[in-house]
Design a protein around this motif. Structure first.
Motif, PDB file in Angstrom:
ATOM      1  N   MET A   1       1.003  -1.149  -0.066  1.00  0.00           N
ATOM      2  CA  MET A   1       0.006  -0.023   0.017  1.00  0.00           C
ATOM      3  C   MET A   1       0.865   1.242  -0.103  1.00  0.00           C
ATOM      4  N   PRO A   2       0.728   2.152  -0.936  1.00  0.00           N
ATOM      5  CA  PRO A   2       1.587   3.360  -1.117  1.00  0.00           C
ATOM      6  C   PRO A   2       1.418   4.340   0.248  1.00  0.00           C
ATOM      7  N   ARG A   3       2.657   4.964   0.698  1.00  0.00           N
ATOM      8  CA  ARG A   3       2.771   6.027   1.883  1.00  0.00           C
ATOM      9  C   ARG A   3       2.108   7.237   1.454  1.00  0.00           C
ATOM     10  N   PRO A   4       1.508   7.969   2.541  1.00  0.00           N
ATOM     11  CA  PRO A   4       0.801   9.216   2.196  1.00  0.00           C
ATOM     12  C   PRO A   4       1.690  10.231   1.879  1.00  0.00           C
ATOM     13  N   ARG A   5       1.468  11.367   1.261  1.00  0.00           N
ATOM     14  CA  ARG A   5       2.665  12.483   0.620  1.00  0.00           C
ATOM     15  C   ARG A   5       2.442  13.484   1.979  1.00  0.00           C
ATOM     16  N   HIS A   6       3.606  13.923   2.146  1.00  0.00           N
ATOM     17  CA  HIS A   6       3.878  14.856   3.377  1.00  0.00           C
ATOM     18  C   HIS A   6       3.737  16.342   2.921  1.00  0.00           C
ATOM     19  N   THR A   7       3.180  17.180   3.655  1.00  0.00           N
ATOM     20  CA  THR A   7       2.996  18.448   3.310  1.00  0.00           C
ATOM     21  C   THR A   7       4.389  19.406   3.319  1.00  0.00           C
ATOM     22  N   LEU A   8       4.605  20.066   2.305  1.00  0.00           N
ATOM     23  CA  LEU A   8       5.902  20.811   2.212  1.00  0.00           C
ATOM     24  C   LEU A   8       6.163  21.951   3.179  1.00  0.00           C
ATOM     25  N   LYS A   9       7.323  22.297   3.873  1.00  0.00           N
ATOM     26  CA  LYS A   9       7.400  23.196   4.866  1.00  0.00           C
ATOM     27  C   LYS A   9       7.092  24.668   4.450  1.00  0.00           C
ATOM     28  N   ASN A  10       6.426  25.378   5.582  1.00  0.00           N
ATOM     29  CA  ASN A  10       5.937  26.699   5.415  1.00  0.00           C
ATOM     30  C   ASN A  10       7.187  27.609   5.552  1.00  0.00           C
ATOM     31  N   ALA A  11       7.843  28.054   4.554  1.00  0.00           N
ATOM     32  CA  ALA A  11       8.766  29.088   4.456  1.00  0.00           C
ATOM     33  C   ALA A  11       8.609  30.244   5.279  1.00  0.00           C
ATOM     34  N   HIS A  12       7.429  30.765   5.056  1.00  0.00           N
ATOM     35  CA  HIS A  12       7.216  32.076   5.811  1.00  0.00           C
ATOM     36  C   HIS A  12       7.000  32.032   7.207  1.00  0.00           C
ATOM     37  N   GLN A  13       6.505  30.913   7.711  1.00  0.00           N
ATOM     38  CA  GLN A  13       6.271  30.438   9.242  1.00  0.00           C
ATOM     39  C   GLN A  13       7.769  30.247   9.553  1.00  0.00           C
ATOM     40  N   GLU A  14       8.589  29.652   8.985  1.00  0.00           N
ATOM     41  CA  GLU A  14      10.166  29.471   9.323  1.00  0.00           C
ATOM     42  C   GLU A  14      10.830  30.701   9.891  1.00  0.00           C
ATOM     43  N   MET A  15      10.358  31.608   8.784  1.00  0.00           N
ATOM     44  CA  MET A  15      11.289  32.933   8.789  1.00  0.00           C
ATOM     45  C   MET A  15      10.621  33.669  10.083  1.00  0.00           C
ATOM     46  N   GLN A  16       9.595  33.484  10.315  1.00  0.00           N
ATOM     47  CA  GLN A  16       9.038  34.276  11.244  1.00  0.00           C
ATOM     48  C   GLN A  16       9.541  33.746  12.704  1.00  0.00           C
ATOM     49  N   LEU A  17       9.473  32.341  12.790  1.00  0.00           N
ATOM     50  CA  LEU A  17      10.092  31.770  14.037  1.00  0.00           C
ATOM     51  C   LEU A  17      11.676  32.249  14.358  1.00  0.00           C
ATOM     52  N   ILE A  18      12.321  32.206  13.268  1.00  0.00           N
ATOM     53  CA  ILE A  18      13.827  32.659  13.274  1.00  0.00           C
ATOM     54  C   ILE A  18      13.921  34.192  13.744  1.00  0.00           C
ATOM     55  N   ARG A  19      12.827  34.973  12.897  1.00  0.00           N
ATOM     56  CA  ARG A  19      13.037  36.637  13.637  1.00  0.00           C
ATOM     57  C   ARG A  19      12.728  36.510  15.040  1.00  0.00           C
ATOM     58  N   VAL A  20      12.062  35.810  15.577  1.00  0.00           N
ATOM     59  CA  VAL A  20      11.461  36.097  17.078  1.00  0.00           C
ATOM     60  C   VAL A  20      12.604  35.718  18.017  1.00  0.00           C
ATOM     61  N   ARG A  21      13.131  34.598  17.437  1.00  0.00           N
ATOM     62  CA  ARG A  21      14.266  33.982  18.191  1.00  0.00           C
ATOM     63  C   ARG A  21      15.297  35.022  18.244  1.00  0.00           C
ATOM     64  N   SER A  22      15.684  35.672  16.899  1.00  0.00           N
ATOM     65  CA  SER A  22      16.724  36.632  16.945  1.00  0.00           C
ATOM     66  C   SER A  22      16.563  37.881  17.817  1.00  0.00           C
ATOM     67  N   TRP A  23      15.306  38.246  17.756  1.00  0.00           N
ATOM     68  CA  TRP A  23      15.065  39.514  18.810  1.00  0.00           C
ATOM     69  C   TRP A  23      14.959  39.117  20.207  1.00  0.00           C
ATOM     70  N   VAL A  24      14.750  37.994  20.510  1.00  0.00           N
ATOM     71  CA  VAL A  24      14.570  37.447  22.010  1.00  0.00           C
ATOM     72  C   VAL A  24      16.328  37.305  22.293  1.00  0.00           C
ATOM     73  N   ALA A  25      17.142  36.925  21.296  1.00  0.00           N
ATOM     74  CA  ALA A  25      18.632  36.614  21.876  1.00  0.00           C
ATOM     75  C   ALA A  25      19.273  38.144  21.762  1.00  0.00           C
ATOM     76  N   ALA A  26      18.855  39.115  21.068  1.00  0.00           N
ATOM     77  CA  ALA A  26      19.288  40.244  20.823  1.00  0.00           C
ATOM     78  C   ALA A  26      19.072  41.026  22.115  1.00  0.00           C
ATOM     79  N   LEU A  27      17.739  40.835  22.617  1.00  0.00           N
ATOM     80  CA  LEU A  27      17.207  41.436  23.547  1.00  0.00           C
ATOM     81  C   LEU A  27      18.106  40.899  25.091  1.00  0.00           C
ATOM     82  N   ALA A  28      18.273  39.739  25.107  1.00  0.00           N
ATOM     83  CA  ALA A  28      19.055  39.047  26.358  1.00  0.00           C
ATOM     84  C   ALA A  28      20.383  39.611  26.047  1.00  0.00           C
ATOM     85  N   VAL A  29      20.794  39.732  25.039  1.00  0.00           N
ATOM     86  CA  VAL A  29      22.227  40.348  24.900  1.00  0.00           C
ATOM     87  C   VAL A  29      22.412  41.811  25.677  1.00  0.00           C
TER      88      VAL A  29
END
Length: 640
Positions: A1-29
């Protein structure tokens, strides 16, 4: 029986997450930088003074420079107290890593006995201010210094420092007059000027050393030094030199001191000699003496206990604190009192049957000569030391008259200008007895006082001072020990001195002195043996002071008494009569009669001063007669 196809990563969501983490790190610094910056501002700005001071303390150290103690000389320039180089062990508590471990190591290296370790620890806790060294041990020997040097790396805060230590070349003859210096104790630390005594470990404890402490000590100095991290001195930045203590020249003559000690020959007693015209104390000896050098570095417990337990009391200064009944030596002063009060004249006579009786009293107060002296006037009463004459005079004067008149001669008072610890003795009076015993004064006690017995207590210094006053015919010059402090003469302020004794008839002085001269030169004089061969005119009076009271009609027998219950021997004298240059008081404890056991000692003192030393000039003074020093029992019948 064939496996189901996975959904592609959401590039926009990934960028938002990185941006938040960067601001938090910068704020901590940024927060961490802010904390670091605020801490830096706090340390560099707000706490600047605190840390710059700490830094300077690590790099720059202020050390006290103790002054050199002044020397002490006798009137001829003989050295009596000097300073010799020595090495002391000191500890700065703040620089010791582990104080207890350091003290234990020191005790081990110095091989201290167990009983001295606790005293060693107590000294480590004595100091005047932070970073000031505490004196642990004085006068280190070469072996101790070597062991400390080898282990210096193990002893932070511990130093071996060179210092001048007090030394007395002639301690046995000068111990009581000079006193001694010793380690500064906790009580003294509280009252001393911590700045002036910085680095000083010794202070005058008794005698001249204590009275003239301010002059002898000097002024402390300071030096500012730069050190490295290990505390080693790199260079001296600033220096304020100490001011040495001033040298002190005394009126004492070392030769007279030695003579007095030799004359007493180890017996308990005292000899005081004064120059009447100036008040200079030529000799002031109390025997037995002690080695005052023991107290400078700290006397051992065993040695101190030995001195304390000695039955002869070598630490007790008999010259200034010894209390003795004056015995018949009081009679010349009683004669002056009777003349002053108008109770007698020089020609007043009595008949002496060998005793005196108070009116309406059956008790007989006996003369020392049981069968009496017959007809007695003032001069003969002094010559033979007749008790009956002075019983009668005492009854006429009353205790109030005796107290009033004899206080003028310094009895019951401190008489010296600059003697530490002098006792005033005791001049009995009605008021004194009421305050002391809450009892009235009885007539029989007046008779005892009239011949120098009963409650009387005088010191040898008082007796010598009163003798000098008599020699001066009432001109008062208080006795003193210091002649010069540095190059300045010590002067008395005559406005603070009691007025001279003036009599209604100045000839009365000579009448009394004639009787005293007959004591040594008269046919019946009590001290005529000591007066044989005199090459000058000498006036004196013997005295015998009872140690305990005899019962009625009881006869004194020295051979039946324990040695310390026997009478004290006294003698007072001055010479030459026409130009007094020396007045002497001698007291020999438990020796017996004064004429037999004290008169020849006074004669030897006057002989030495007048015959052997008369070619020497007197100690130079800055003034003449007006020169003065500014300093801050029931009797049982006693022979004279």
């Amino acid at each position: 029986m064939p496996r189901p196809r996975h959904t592609l990563k959401n590039a926009h969501q990934e960028m938002q997450l990185i941006r938040v983490r960067s601001w938090v790190a910068a704020l901590a610094v940024l927060v961490l930088i802010g904390v670091l910056a605020s801490r830096l501002v706090y340390l560099q700005v707000m706490q600047h003074d605190v840390y710059i001071t700490r830094s300077e303390k690590n790099r720059v150290r202020v050390e006290p420079l103790p002054p050199t103690r002044g020397l002490i000389f006798d009137r001829r320039g003989e050295l009596l107290a000097e300073n010799r180089p020595t090495y002391n062990l000191t500890l700065v508590r703040e620089r010791a890593d582990d104080l207890d471990a350091t003290l234990e190591l020191l005790a081990e290296l110095l091989e201290l006995p167990e009983k001295e370790i606790e005293a060693f620890r107590q000294r480590s806790r004595q100091r005047q201010r932070p970073y000031q060294p505490a004196l642990l041990m004085s006068d280190l020997d070469a072996r101790q210094i070597a062991r400390l040097a080898v282990n210096r790396y193990r002893l932070p805060g511990v130093e071996v420092e060179g210092q001048l230590l007090r030394y007395y070349p002639d301690p046995e003859i000068m111990s009581h007059a000079l006193g001694f210096v010793g380690r500064i104790n906790t009580d003294e630390l509280e009252r001393l000027d911590s700045g002036n005594y910085a680095g000083t470990h010794f202070i005058g404890k008794t005698g001249v050393e204590r009275f003239y402490e301010d002059a002898l000590h000097g002024k402390a100095g300071l030096r500012k030094i730069e050190t490295n991290a290990r505390g080693r001195v790199l260079r001296e930045l600033e220096r304020s030199d100490p001011v040495p203590g001033q040298d002190l020249t005394l009126t004492l003559d070392k030769r007279m001191q030695q003579l007095a000690v030799d004359l007493l020959g180890g017996r308990r007693g005292s000899i005081v000699a004064i120059e009447p015209a100036t008040g200079d104390i030529l000799a002031m000896v109390s025997t037995p003496g002690f080695d005052s050098n023991q107290f400078v570095t700290g006397i051992s417990v065993a040695n101190y206990r030995e001195l304390q337990d000695d039955i002869d009391l070598p630490l007790f200064n008999r010259a200034t604190r010894g209390h003795y009944p004056p015995g018949s030596t009081i009679k010349p002063f009683m004669a002056i009192a009777g003349l002053s009060e108008g109770r007698i004249t020089p020609r007043t006579t009595i008949r002496d049957p060998g005793y005196y009786q108070l009116p309406n009293d059956s008790r007989r107060y006996r003369n020392w000569l049981r069968w009496g002296h017959g007809r007695v006037d003032l001069e003969r009463a002094l010559e033979v030391s007749n008790n009956t004459y002075f019983y009668s005079l005492a009854h006429e004067l009353g205790i109030d008259g005796i107290s009033r008149q004899l206080r003028r001669f310094g009895f019951g008072e401190r008489v010296a200008e600059d003697i530490y610890g002098e006792s005033p003795g005791l001049l009995p009076s009605r008021e004194w007895k009421r305050g002391r015993f809450d009892m009235p004064w009885y007539p029989g006690e007046t008779l005892s006082a009239g011949i120098g017995q009963g409650y009387w207590q005088i010191t040898p210094l008082q007796l010598a001072s009163a003798t000098a006053l008599l020699a001066n015919r009432g001109h008062r010059v208080p006795p003193h020990l210091a002649a010069r402090v540095g190059d300045k003469e010590v002067r008395m302020d005559r406005t603070k001195i009691e007025p001279d004794i003036e009599l209604a008839d100045a000839g009365w002085w000579q009448d009394v002195i004639d009787g005293m001269e007959a004591v040594l030169s008269g046919r019946e004089g009590t001290a005529r043996r000591s007066g044989q061969g005199l090459k000058y005119r000498m006036a004196g009076k013997s005295g015998t002071a009872q140690v305990f009271s005899l019962g009625k009609d009881e006869k004194y027998n020295a051979e039946e008494l324990a040695e310390r219950l026997r009478d004290h021997a006294l003698f007072m004298a001055f010479a030459p009569v026409e130009d007094p240059q020396i007045a002497v008081a001698v007291i020999v404890e438990n020796a017996g009669g004064g004429s037999s056991h004290a008169a020849h000692l006074a004669r030897a003192m006057t002989d030495k001063w007048l015959l052997d030393f008369k070619h020497l000039p007197r100690l130079q003074r800055a003034g003449n007669d007006n020169t003065s020093v500014t300093t801050q029992k029931t009797p049982g019948g006693v022979e004279g």
